[in-house]
Design a protein around this motif. Structure first.
Motif, PDB file in Angstrom:
ATOM      1  N   LEU A 191       5.668   4.724   1.181  1.00  0.00           N
ATOM      2  CA  LEU A 191       6.329   5.988   1.549  1.00  0.00           C
ATOM      3  C   LEU A 191       7.392   5.733   2.620  1.00  0.00           C
ATOM      4  CD1 LEU A 191       3.187   8.316   1.664  1.00  0.00           C
ATOM      5  CD2 LEU A 191       5.113   8.539   0.067  1.00  0.00           C
ATOM      6  N   VAL A 220       3.401  16.333  -1.877  1.00  0.00           N
ATOM      7  CA  VAL A 220       2.135  15.622  -2.116  1.00  0.00           C
ATOM      8  C   VAL A 220       1.437  16.186  -3.359  1.00  0.00           C
ATOM      9  CG1 VAL A 220      -0.145  15.088  -1.120  1.00  0.00           C
ATOM     10  CG2 VAL A 220       1.885  15.213   0.364  1.00  0.00           C
ATOM     11  N   TRP A 234      -9.469  15.669   3.434  1.00  0.00           N
ATOM     12  CA  TRP A 234      -8.293  15.803   4.302  1.00  0.00           C
ATOM     13  C   TRP A 234      -8.598  16.559   5.600  1.00  0.00           C
ATOM     14  CZ3 TRP A 234      -4.274  17.238  -0.086  1.00  0.00           C
ATOM     15  CH2 TRP A 234      -4.041  16.091  -0.853  1.00  0.00           C
ATOM     16  N   ASN A 269       0.868  -1.187   0.000  1.00  0.00           N
ATOM     17  CA  ASN A 269       0.000   0.000   0.000  1.00  0.00           C
ATOM     18  C   ASN A 269       0.904   1.235   0.000  1.00  0.00           C
ATOM     19  OD1 ASN A 269       0.457   0.954   2.843  1.00  0.00           O
ATOM     20  ND2 ASN A 269      -0.483  -1.011   3.317  1.00  0.00           N
ATOM     21  N   ALA A 270       0.304   2.396  -0.226  1.00  0.00           N
ATOM     22  CA  ALA A 270       1.133   3.602  -0.384  1.00  0.00           C
ATOM     23  C   ALA A 270       1.724   4.082   0.938  1.00  0.00           C
ATOM     24  CB  ALA A 270       0.318   4.718  -1.030  1.00  0.00           C
ATOM     25  N   THR A 271       1.038   3.814   2.041  1.00  0.00           N
ATOM     26  CA  THR A 271       1.576   4.249   3.342  1.00  0.00           C
ATOM     27  C   THR A 271       2.897   3.509   3.603  1.00  0.00           C
ATOM     28  OG1 THR A 271      -0.718   4.489   4.033  1.00  0.00           O
ATOM     29  CG2 THR A 271       0.945   4.626   5.761  1.00  0.00           C
ATOM     30  N   GLY A 293      -2.681  -1.775  -2.553  1.00  0.00           N
ATOM     31  CA  GLY A 293      -1.418  -1.918  -3.274  1.00  0.00           C
ATOM     32  C   GLY A 293      -0.795  -0.566  -3.536  1.00  0.00           C
ATOM     33  N   ASP A 338       4.629  11.910  -2.857  1.00  0.00           N
ATOM     34  CA  ASP A 338       3.439  11.154  -2.499  1.00  0.00           C
ATOM     35  C   ASP A 338       2.395  11.457  -3.576  1.00  0.00           C
ATOM     36  OD1 ASP A 338       1.040  10.250  -1.531  1.00  0.00           O
ATOM     37  OD2 ASP A 338       1.299  11.031   0.501  1.00  0.00           O
ATOM     38  N   SER A 391      -2.497  17.433   3.392  1.00  0.00           N
ATOM     39  CA  SER A 391      -2.416  16.071   2.858  1.00  0.00           C
ATOM     40  C   SER A 391      -3.289  15.165   3.715  1.00  0.00           C
ATOM     41  CB  SER A 391      -0.971  15.564   2.869  1.00  0.00           C
ATOM     42  OG  SER A 391      -0.905  14.251   2.298  1.00  0.00           O
ATOM     43  N   PHE A 392      -3.407  13.920   3.253  1.00  0.00           N
ATOM     44  CA  PHE A 392      -4.055  12.881   4.049  1.00  0.00           C
ATOM     45  C   PHE A 392      -3.068  12.454   5.131  1.00  0.00           C
ATOM     46  CE2 PHE A 392      -5.357   8.232   4.268  1.00  0.00           C
ATOM     47  CZ  PHE A 392      -6.520   8.484   4.976  1.00  0.00           C
ATOM     48  N   ALA A 416      -1.943   9.797   6.088  1.00  0.00           N
ATOM     49  CA  ALA A 416      -1.021   8.697   5.757  1.00  0.00           C
ATOM     50  C   ALA A 416       0.401   9.219   5.519  1.00  0.00           C
ATOM     51  CB  ALA A 416      -1.514   7.961   4.513  1.00  0.00           C
ATOM     52  N   THR A 417       0.529  10.403   4.936  1.00  0.00           N
ATOM     53  CA  THR A 417       1.859  10.950   4.631  1.00  0.00           C
ATOM     54  C   THR A 417       2.676  11.072   5.923  1.00  0.00           C
ATOM     55  OG1 THR A 417       0.677  12.291   2.993  1.00  0.00           O
ATOM     56  CG2 THR A 417       3.002  12.793   3.328  1.00  0.00           C
ATOM     57  N   LYS A 475      -9.016   4.368  -5.893  1.00  0.00           N
ATOM     58  CA  LYS A 475      -8.232   5.135  -6.870  1.00  0.00           C
ATOM     59  C   LYS A 475      -8.638   4.779  -8.306  1.00  0.00           C
ATOM     60  CE  LYS A 475      -5.766   7.080  -3.614  1.00  0.00           C
ATOM     61  NZ  LYS A 475      -6.707   7.027  -2.497  1.00  0.00           N
ATOM     62  N   HIS A 516      -5.131   1.676  -4.061  1.00  0.00           N
ATOM     63  CA  HIS A 516      -6.286   1.404  -3.198  1.00  0.00           C
ATOM     64  C   HIS A 516      -7.559   1.337  -4.048  1.00  0.00           C
ATOM     65  CE1 HIS A 516      -9.364   2.354  -0.106  1.00  0.00           C
ATOM     66  NE2 HIS A 516      -8.606   1.518   0.589  1.00  0.00           N
ATOM     67  N   ALA A 574      -0.134   9.514  -4.296  1.00  0.00           N
ATOM     68  CA  ALA A 574      -1.103   8.444  -4.002  1.00  0.00           C
ATOM     69  C   ALA A 574      -2.260   8.428  -5.004  1.00  0.00           C
ATOM     70  CB  ALA A 574      -1.620   8.585  -2.577  1.00  0.00           C
ATOM     71  N   SER A 616      -0.780   5.085  -5.051  1.00  0.00           N
ATOM     72  CA  SER A 616      -1.627   4.106  -4.345  1.00  0.00           C
ATOM     73  C   SER A 616      -2.522   3.355  -5.336  1.00  0.00           C
ATOM     74  CB  SER A 616      -2.520   4.826  -3.329  1.00  0.00           C
ATOM     75  OG  SER A 616      -3.480   3.933  -2.804  1.00  0.00           O
TER      76      SER A 616
HETATM   77  C1  LIG Z   1      -1.994  11.804  -0.116  1.00  0.00           C
HETATM   78  C2  LIG Z   1      -2.108  10.358   0.291  1.00  0.00           C
HETATM   79  N1  LIG Z   1      -1.028   9.710   0.720  1.00  0.00           N
HETATM   80  C3  LIG Z   1      -1.073   8.409   1.075  1.00  0.00           C
HETATM   81  C4  LIG Z   1      -2.245   7.692   1.013  1.00  0.00           C
HETATM   82  C5  LIG Z   1      -2.272   6.274   1.483  1.00  0.00           C
HETATM   83  O1  LIG Z   1      -2.524   5.356   0.474  1.00  0.00           O
HETATM   84  P1  LIG Z   1      -2.801   3.816   0.834  1.00  0.00           P
HETATM   85  O2  LIG Z   1      -4.250   3.733   1.188  1.00  0.00           O
HETATM   86  O3  LIG Z   1      -2.462   3.073  -0.413  1.00  0.00           O
HETATM   87  O4  LIG Z   1      -1.917   3.455   1.979  1.00  0.00           O
HETATM   88  C6  LIG Z   1      -3.407   8.331   0.567  1.00  0.00           C
HETATM   89  C7  LIG Z   1      -4.667   7.580   0.478  1.00  0.00           C
HETATM   90  O5  LIG Z   1      -5.613   7.974  -0.159  1.00  0.00           O
HETATM   91  C8  LIG Z   1      -3.352   9.699   0.201  1.00  0.00           C
HETATM   92  O6  LIG Z   1      -4.437  10.360  -0.214  1.00  0.00           O
END
Ligand SMILES: Cc1ncc(COP(=O)(O)O)c(C=O)c1O
Length: 365
Positions: free
Chosen positions: A67, A137, A309, A62-64, A193, A163, A88-89, A91-92, A186, A183, A165, A181
């Motif tokens: 990163l 981002v 966000w 996954n993107a988290t 993934g 990022d 940002s979300f 997760a960053t 998306k 997800h 994503a 991402s």
């Molecule tokens: C800016 C940003 N970074 C990271 C993520 C995390 O992605 P993931 O759900 O694949 O971990 C998201 C999820 O939407 C996001 O919007």
């Protein structure tokens, strides 16, 4: 009146029929994870899509995680600050913190809603302790100036990570590691993934090792690592998504353009530049001084609208202690940005209902 609730999105993934050939291959291979043949094929085909080498693309869980892996792979000094936009979300910031960095939150450019090299340079001077890495981002899938960030990285010696994503459709290959991402929500989904793309072979090789317990070629762990590999099942969904991508991209364009027209009819002209034309993204957001009124008005008409966000990273309890600079633009964006419902096969009735509701609530007076 149609009172069916309209959700903010309806994820659309490849159906069973299109997955079966890939699932049969998994059955035959009896290889389910650990950089198997389907992951390899996904990497190979995405490399072709972006005109880079296969060694420049890595499939991850996954993107988290991706990163975090990217921060390890550029060998940024753990324990230092990781400069990132508060807009940002969360997760960053979670990704940086889980590998030992302290998020250092900064403001963004009012026009692009993204961190710019100028803001980053100014923020470096005001950082309370050394900055070891920068995360940029892509706001809601919009492009960022990839070359300027490669230049920033070169000039400062501080590694940058992008990022991206939600920016599958806008990413550009380059020496700055970029994370997309996959997800379910998306435009190019695999369920869960991520893809890490970078034209620096060493960074991608490091990432491959860091996502697999620190192993590369043998079973000896030589560095801080975790397990963040993509499974063969997720790669199967990713491959089927890639088969459908040209057609799905056109469907996204059509859906986004209908939503853009609905906004324009309501006098909401602040549609993201290029969205639906030069690029697609699954979370169209607009800016309006009447955002709060619009969100509650849409809700009262049974239509979900959101602030994806919230107030940005700084507004979340989990990050209320991390260092930050003044965030006037982020606060303004948080107050005025709203995400509208959209999905690739959104029906004309839903579009009409959103259009009518936007018209009704766009001008509170
Ligand atoms: C800016 C940003 N970074 C990271 C993520 C995390 O992605 P993931 O759900 O694949 O971990 C998201 C999820 O939407 C996001 O919007």
């Amino acid at each position: 009146m149609d009172d069916t609730r309209i959700p903010i999105m309806r994820p659309f993934l490849p159906d069973t029929e299109t997955l079966i050939p890939y699932l049969r291959r998994i059955d035959n291979n009896r290889w389910y994870s650990n950089y198997g043949p389907l992951c390899h094929e996904l990497e190979e085909r995405l490399a072709e899509h972006w005109s880079v080498k296969t060694t420049h693309v890595l499939s991850l869980s996954n993107a988290t995680q991706a990163l975090s892996i990217a921060l390890w792979s550029v060998e940024a000094p753990a324990g230092s600050l990781c400069l990132m936009p508060s807009w940002s979300f969360v997760a960053t910031a979670h990704a940086a913190r889980q590998v030992g960095f302290t998020p250092f939150l900064t403001d963004v450019d009012a026009n692009s809603a993204a961190l710019t090299p100028d803001i980053a340079f100014a923020s470096l001077k005001r950082a309370p302790s050394p900055v070891g890495a920068v995360i940029v981002v892509c706001p809601f899938g919009a492009p960022v100036p990839w070359e300027d960030w490669a230049d920033f990285q070169q000039r400062t010696g501080i590694p940058v990570i992008i990022d991206a994503a939600a920016a599958f459709d806008t990413v550009q290959p380059g020496p700055v590691p970029t994370v997309v991402s996959l997800h379910a929500t998306k435009v190019f989904p695999a369920g869960e993934g991520a893809i890490l793309m970078c034209t620096n072979d060493d960074v991608v090789e490091q990432a491959r090792r860091r996502a697999n317990f620190g192993f590369l070629g043998d079973h000896h762990s030589r560095c801080h690592a975790t397990n963040a590999k993509m499974s063969e099942y997720h790669a199967a969904v990713g491959l089927a998504s890639l088969d459908a991508w040209p057609a799905n991209r056109r469907r996204w364009q059509s859906a986004l353009n209908q939503m853009r027209q609905a906004c324009a009819q309501a006098g909401l002209a602040d549609w993201p530049q290029g969205l639906g034309e030069t690029y697609v993204c699954s979370s169209p957001t607009i800016r309006s001084a009447a955002a709060s009124h619009l969100i509650s008005g849409l809700q009262s008409d049974g239509i979900e609208a959101r602030r994806w966000w919230q107030g940005g990273i700084a507004s979340h309890e989990a990050f209320n202690q991390v260092p930050r600079l003044a965030l006037p633009v982020t606060e303004q964006l948080a107050a005025t940005t709203l995400a509208l419902p959209c999905w690739l096969d959104i029906d004309p009735q839903s579009i009409s209902r959103v259009a009518a509701s936007l018209k009704r609530h766009a001008h509170p007076d």
